[in-house]
Write a protein that holds these residues in place. Structure first.
Motif, PDB file in Angstrom:
ATOM      1  N   VAL A 189      33.524 -33.485 -13.346  1.00 29.12           N
ATOM      2  CA  VAL A 189      33.087 -32.242 -12.689  1.00 29.12           C
ATOM      3  C   VAL A 189      33.602 -32.253 -11.250  1.00 29.12           C
ATOM      4  N   PRO A 190      34.444 -31.307 -10.870  1.00 25.28           N
ATOM      5  CA  PRO A 190      34.916 -31.277  -9.484  1.00 25.28           C
ATOM      6  C   PRO A 190      33.761 -30.977  -8.532  1.00 25.28           C
ATOM      7  N   LEU A 191      33.870 -31.485  -7.320  1.00 26.47           N
ATOM      8  CA  LEU A 191      32.730 -31.448  -6.414  1.00 26.47           C
ATOM      9  C   LEU A 191      32.233 -30.044  -6.100  1.00 26.47           C
ATOM     10  N   HIS A 192      33.121 -29.063  -6.055  1.00 27.14           N
ATOM     11  CA  HIS A 192      32.656 -27.726  -5.680  1.00 27.14           C
ATOM     12  C   HIS A 192      31.759 -27.107  -6.745  1.00 27.14           C
ATOM     13  N   LEU A 193      31.702 -27.721  -7.936  1.00 32.47           N
ATOM     14  CA  LEU A 193      30.814 -27.247  -8.993  1.00 32.47           C
ATOM     15  C   LEU A 193      29.539 -28.080  -9.100  1.00 32.47           C
ATOM     16  N   HIS A 194      29.350 -29.050  -8.200  1.00 27.17           N
ATOM     17  CA  HIS A 194      28.093 -29.787  -8.113  1.00 27.17           C
ATOM     18  C   HIS A 194      27.079 -28.953  -7.324  1.00 27.17           C
ATOM     19  N   PRO A 195      25.845 -28.886  -7.765  1.00 27.53           N
ATOM     20  CA  PRO A 195      24.834 -28.165  -6.974  1.00 27.53           C
ATOM     21  C   PRO A 195      24.713 -28.680  -5.539  1.00 27.53           C
ATOM     22  N   ALA A 196      24.913 -29.972  -5.341  1.00 25.95           N
ATOM     23  CA  ALA A 196      24.776 -30.548  -4.001  1.00 25.95           C
ATOM     24  C   ALA A 196      25.764 -29.958  -3.003  1.00 25.95           C
ATOM     25  N   PHE A 197      26.894 -29.426  -3.498  1.00 24.09           N
ATOM     26  CA  PHE A 197      27.932 -28.934  -2.605  1.00 24.09           C
ATOM     27  C   PHE A 197      28.132 -27.423  -2.734  1.00 24.09           C
ATOM     28  N   ALA A 198      27.096 -26.757  -3.167  1.00 23.87           N
ATOM     29  CA  ALA A 198      27.173 -25.296  -3.300  1.00 23.87           C
ATOM     30  C   ALA A 198      27.455 -24.621  -1.965  1.00 23.87           C
ATOM     31  N   GLY A 199      27.079 -25.268  -0.874  1.00 26.12           N
ATOM     32  CA  GLY A 199      27.315 -24.697   0.447  1.00 26.12           C
ATOM     33  C   GLY A 199      28.764 -24.672   0.862  1.00 26.12           C
ATOM     34  N   SER A 200      29.650 -25.257   0.071  1.00 22.13           N
ATOM     35  CA  SER A 200      31.076 -25.253   0.424  1.00 22.13           C
ATOM     36  C   SER A 200      31.681 -23.860   0.346  1.00 22.13           C
ATOM     37  N   GLY A 201      31.040 -22.979  -0.401  1.00 21.24           N
ATOM     38  CA  GLY A 201      31.553 -21.627  -0.560  1.00 21.24           C
ATOM     39  C   GLY A 201      32.541 -21.471  -1.686  1.00 21.24           C
ATOM     40  N   ALA A 202      32.988 -22.558  -2.287  1.00 18.78           N
ATOM     41  CA  ALA A 202      33.940 -22.483  -3.397  1.00 18.78           C
ATOM     42  C   ALA A 202      33.197 -22.254  -4.705  1.00 18.78           C
ATOM     43  N   ARG A 203      33.756 -21.443  -5.544  1.00 16.67           N
ATOM     44  CA  ARG A 203      33.141 -21.109  -6.822  1.00 16.67           C
ATOM     45  C   ARG A 203      34.092 -21.474  -7.969  1.00 16.67           C
ATOM     46  N   ARG A 204      33.552 -21.420  -9.180  1.00 16.87           N
ATOM     47  CA  ARG A 204      34.386 -21.702 -10.350  1.00 16.87           C
ATOM     48  C   ARG A 204      35.616 -20.788 -10.351  1.00 16.87           C
ATOM     49  N   GLY A 205      36.760 -21.376 -10.551  1.00 16.96           N
ATOM     50  CA  GLY A 205      38.014 -20.625 -10.547  1.00 16.96           C
ATOM     51  C   GLY A 205      38.748 -20.660  -9.223  1.00 16.96           C
ATOM     52  N   ASP A 206      38.066 -21.081  -8.137  1.00 16.14           N
ATOM     53  CA  ASP A 206      38.717 -21.098  -6.824  1.00 16.14           C
ATOM     54  C   ASP A 206      39.707 -22.244  -6.670  1.00 16.14           C
ATOM     55  N   LEU A 207      39.480 -23.332  -7.404  1.00 18.46           N
ATOM     56  CA  LEU A 207      40.327 -24.529  -7.292  1.00 18.46           C
ATOM     57  C   LEU A 207      40.798 -24.906  -8.693  1.00 18.46           C
ATOM     58  N   PRO A 208      41.713 -24.117  -9.249  1.00 12.42           N
ATOM     59  CA  PRO A 208      42.040 -24.237 -10.681  1.00 12.42           C
ATOM     60  C   PRO A 208      42.668 -25.571 -11.072  1.00 12.42           C
ATOM     61  N   GLU A 209      43.474 -26.157 -10.186  1.00 17.39           N
ATOM     62  CA  GLU A 209      44.105 -27.425 -10.563  1.00 17.39           C
ATOM     63  C   GLU A 209      43.064 -28.536 -10.700  1.00 17.39           C
ATOM     64  N   ALA A 210      42.116 -28.577  -9.795  1.00 13.69           N
ATOM     65  CA  ALA A 210      41.062 -29.589  -9.882  1.00 13.69           C
ATOM     66  C   ALA A 210      40.189 -29.352 -11.102  1.00 13.69           C
ATOM     67  N   GLU A 211      39.879 -28.107 -11.398  1.00 12.69           N
ATOM     68  CA  GLU A 211      39.034 -27.796 -12.554  1.00 12.69           C
ATOM     69  C   GLU A 211      39.745 -28.165 -13.850  1.00 12.69           C
ATOM     70  N   ARG A 212      41.037 -27.895 -13.919  1.00  9.68           N
ATOM     71  CA  ARG A 212      41.801 -28.235 -15.118  1.00  9.68           C
ATOM     72  C   ARG A 212      41.894 -29.756 -15.277  1.00  9.68           C
ATOM     73  N   ALA A 213      42.179 -30.443 -14.182  1.00 19.11           N
ATOM     74  CA  ALA A 213      42.287 -31.902 -14.250  1.00 19.11           C
ATOM     75  C   ALA A 213      40.972 -32.540 -14.670  1.00 19.11           C
ATOM     76  N   ALA A 214      39.862 -32.005 -14.182  1.00 21.61           N
ATOM     77  CA  ALA A 214      38.559 -32.587 -14.513  1.00 21.61           C
ATOM     78  C   ALA A 214      38.270 -32.526 -16.008  1.00 21.61           C
ATOM     79  N   ARG A 215      38.864 -31.574 -16.692  1.00 19.58           N
ATOM     80  CA  ARG A 215      38.689 -31.475 -18.142  1.00 19.58           C
ATOM     81  C   ARG A 215      39.593 -32.439 -18.905  1.00 19.58           C
ATOM     82  N   GLU A 216      40.604 -32.990 -18.228  1.00 20.25           N
ATOM     83  CA  GLU A 216      41.644 -33.747 -18.926  1.00 20.25           C
ATOM     84  C   GLU A 216      41.738 -35.226 -18.552  1.00 20.25           C
TER      85      GLU A 216
END
Length: 367
Positions: free
Chosen positions: A312-339
């Protein structure tokens, strides 16, 4: 036969005489905090890294937090820009210092923080850049040094997975004042509990971090600043001092196994190898695969342990919700986290076991 993802027993057995001798010294002296074992380890670790100083801390997380605090990056209007593909403790260290966390996307080939994408995320509120030397591979520090200088920001390094690494032949401390390390047991240089350190070439940083880590004290009972309680204890230093002389040998063993995996999996359908350069110390051997969880189950059924660093990339952790990043904002990290899939890798791992791991992966993807 089982092949664990990590096995600490061979390293402990190879160094038993050394750590037992250190423990005997410790129990003879009976000083368990801020004693001779720590002082000696700090000197030895600094020398091994090519830095002037090393300051022990309670964990790698604390090493990051103390570095930020010493740099004065302690307010919510000060942002620290880092990667979303890392252990959550990178982010916890930032929040613990009182700063805000922001993320930039990664390079899909190395999975490291992408300098160009980081440059696009820098704002007037960016107080620090914190690249992570993920899986033991240093980030392009020449580029991050220029970015930090141009932005008027501090450059800190999370080297918690990169013990012994250099970049372009130079020590990591040649590029910034703060290089944070973790000695979590599974690291290239680990203890048998929690521990960490900051490496630096700055005498000012050295003095300041020693003050911070011990409650603002100087070997007395007077707190001069609001410091922390984050000290690397003597018992862990007994193990670290025994392991440190083996670090170069153990890193070389990791490199040989990684090269073997490369050769065996390079043309395997369904597997994407990461791009690495020679300065990597191969903390983890990570590949990108489709159907990761099915592959992990297939490997587990054959007695082969694996990991996912990180699912799970950090911007999708509840602890880091204050970063302002949402699902889809960092697609390479999200894709890598699945693989991402981490294969067995540790000092003294028999090459025949690595061959068996690779053959089992190839059998999964066979037509």
């Amino acid at each position: 036969m089982t092949i664990p993802a990590v096995n600490l027993k061979p390293a402990l057995q190879a160094t038993e005489a050394a750590w037992r001798a250190r423990l005997d010294e410790l129990f003879h002296r009976m000083q368990f905090i801020l004693g001779e074992q720590l002082a000696s380890f700090e000197r030895e670790f600094a020398a091994a890294l090519g830095s002037r100083f090393a300051i022990g801390a309670g964990s790698g997380t604390s090493a990051i937090e103390l570095s930020l605090r010493h740099a004065g990056i302690v307010r919510s209007n000060q942002e620290v820009l880092t990667t979303p593909l890392t252990a959550p403790f990178t982010g916890i260290g930032i929040l613990g210092a009182g700063a805000s966390i922001r993320f930039a996307d990664i390079d899909p080939d190395t999975l490291l923080l992408d300098p160009a994408k980081a440059a696009a995320r820098i704002t007037k509120r960016t107080a620090a850049l914190l690249p992570v030397h993920l899986y033991g591979q240093p980030c392009p520090l020449d580029q991050f040094s220029r970015l930090a200088k141009d932005a008027g920001a501090e450059l800190l390094q999370d080297a918690c997975q990169a013990h012994g690494a250099r970049y372009r032949g130079r020590p990591l401390t040649a590029y910034s004042r703060y290089v944070a390390y973790s000695f979590y047991p599974t690291k290239n240089l680990g203890c048998l509990g929690d521990g960490g350190a900051v490496a630096t070439n700055s005498a000012t940083v050295d003095r300041g971090l020693r003050l911070l880590r011990d409650g603002g004290r100087r070997n007395d009972q007077l707190s001069r600043i609001a410091g922390a309680n984050s000290r690397l204890d003597e018992m862990q230093c007994c193990y670290l001092r025994a392991f440190l002389p083996k670090l170069e040998e153990w890193n070389a063993w990791r490199a040989r196994i990684a090269a073997l995996y490369d050769d065996l999996l390079r043309d395997c359908p369904g597997v994407r190898l990461l791009k690495r350069w020679p300065c990597s110390v191969h903390h983890l051997y990570v590949i990108r695969v489709k159907r990761r969880e099915r592959l992990r189950a297939h490997l587990a059924a054959q007695g082969i342990g694996t990991g996912a660093h990180y699912p799970v990339p950090l911007h999708l952790h509840p602890a880091f919700a204050g970063s302002g990043a949402r699902r889809g904002d960092l697609p390479e990290a999200e894709r890598a986290a699945r693989e991402v899939l981490s294969l067995p890798l540790w000092p003294y791992l028999p090459p025949r076991d690595a061959i068996r791991v690779a053959e089992t992966i190839r059998s999964f993807f066979a037509p």
